[in-house]
Design a protein around this motif. Structure first.
Motif, mmCIF file in Angstrom:
data_model
loop_
_atom_site.group_PDB
_atom_site.id
_atom_site.type_symbol
_atom_site.label_atom_id
_atom_site.label_comp_id
_atom_site.label_asym_id
_atom_site.label_seq_id
_atom_site.Cartn_x
_atom_site.Cartn_y
_atom_site.Cartn_z
ATOM 1 N N SER A 111 35.407 3.739 -26.455
ATOM 2 C CA SER A 111 35.626 5.135 -26.812
ATOM 3 C C SER A 111 34.642 5.995 -26.034
ATOM 4 O O SER A 111 33.619 5.514 -25.552
ATOM 5 C CB SER A 111 35.414 5.333 -28.316
ATOM 6 N N SER B 288 32.093 9.200 -26.096
ATOM 7 C CA SER B 288 31.287 10.035 -26.976
ATOM 8 C C SER B 288 30.558 11.082 -26.149
ATOM 9 O O SER B 288 30.058 10.786 -25.068
ATOM 10 C CB SER B 288 30.260 9.158 -27.711
ATOM 11 N N ALA C 203 32.866 11.934 -30.942
ATOM 12 C CA ALA C 203 33.913 11.371 -30.094
ATOM 13 C C ALA C 203 34.689 12.479 -29.385
ATOM 14 O O ALA C 203 34.976 13.526 -29.960
ATOM 15 C CB ALA C 203 34.858 10.518 -30.932
ATOM 16 N N GLU D 291 37.957 14.034 -28.206
ATOM 17 C CA GLU D 291 39.324 13.979 -28.703
ATOM 18 C C GLU D 291 40.298 14.080 -27.537
ATOM 19 O O GLU D 291 39.981 14.659 -26.495
ATOM 20 C CB GLU D 291 39.558 15.104 -29.710
ATOM 21 N N PHE D 292 41.492 13.524 -27.712
ATOM 22 C CA PHE D 292 42.510 13.529 -26.665
ATOM 23 C C PHE D 292 42.799 14.962 -26.212
ATOM 24 O O PHE D 292 43.006 15.850 -27.032
ATOM 25 C CB PHE D 292 43.805 12.875 -27.167
ATOM 26 N N GLU E 19 40.757 17.071 -24.827
ATOM 27 C CA GLU E 19 39.611 17.953 -24.963
ATOM 28 C C GLU E 19 38.697 17.830 -23.745
ATOM 29 O O GLU E 19 38.441 16.735 -23.265
ATOM 30 C CB GLU E 19 38.850 17.538 -26.229
ATOM 31 N N ALA F 290 34.304 19.613 -26.472
ATOM 32 C CA ALA F 290 33.863 18.619 -27.463
ATOM 33 C C ALA F 290 32.424 18.902 -27.892
ATOM 34 O O ALA F 290 32.108 18.859 -29.088
ATOM 35 C CB ALA F 290 33.978 17.209 -26.896
ATOM 36 N N ARG G 33 32.346 22.017 -30.106
ATOM 37 C CA ARG G 33 32.879 21.704 -31.437
ATOM 38 C C ARG G 33 31.865 20.919 -32.255
ATOM 39 O O ARG G 33 31.589 21.230 -33.415
ATOM 40 C CB ARG G 33 34.186 20.912 -31.302
ATOM 41 N N GLU G 34 31.289 19.875 -31.653
ATOM 42 C CA GLU G 34 30.362 19.015 -32.378
ATOM 43 C C GLU G 34 29.054 19.725 -32.728
ATOM 44 O O GLU G 34 28.512 19.528 -33.812
ATOM 45 C CB GLU G 34 30.084 17.737 -31.584
#
Length: 139
Positions: A7, A9, A43, A45-46, A48, A53, A56-57
């Motif tokens: 994944s 990050s 993570a 996101e698809f 993004e 990201a 947002r985080e």
């Protein structure tokens, strides 16, 4: 996360441009290593972008918005406990300290500003390699 697929990050080290780093202590509801101090991450996101990201985080975790986002590097994170494989894209993020607050109290129980030579303990197992990517001084 699939056991056979890494994944992605977005890891972010928030700073105040005056040499202080924002760290969060992981609470009882954290995914791993509760009680340790760490930077923020989330993570990708698809569909993004990295910057979206991180924005947002930072908003979710620290209840603030980035003033500047700088790519620092990429790390391959392989862990045995819990078993995981992450491609960590690491960023330095300038934030206004006056606007920072805990945005996810189920994951974090404390925030603090620290200089690199006076970090709190215990540290998350992935913090040192992340901080190794930071330039000195941080601008």
């Amino acid at each position: 996360m699939s056991a056979r697929t890494p994944s992605v990050s977005c890891v972010f080290v928030c700073h105040d441009r005056a040499g202080r780093l924002l760290l969060a202590r992981r609470g009882a509801g954290a995914r791993d290593e509760p009680g340790t101090w760490d930077t923020g991450a989330g993570a990708l996101e698809f569909g993004e972008t990295f910057e979206a990201a991180v924005t947002r985080e930072v908003g979710e975790e620290y209840a603030t918005s980035p003033l500047a986002i700088t790519l620092l590097g990429v790390r391959n994170v392989l862990r045995d406990d819990p078993p995981s494989h992450w491609v960590a894209v690491v960023f330095a993020v300038l934030v206004d300290p006056a606007t920072v607050a805990i945005g996810e109290p189920h994951k974090f129980d404390r925030l603090g500003w620290y200089s690199r030579d006076a970090l709190p303990t215990p540290l998350h197992s992935q913090l040192a390699p992340t901080l190794a990517l930071l330039p000195d001084p941080l601008t």
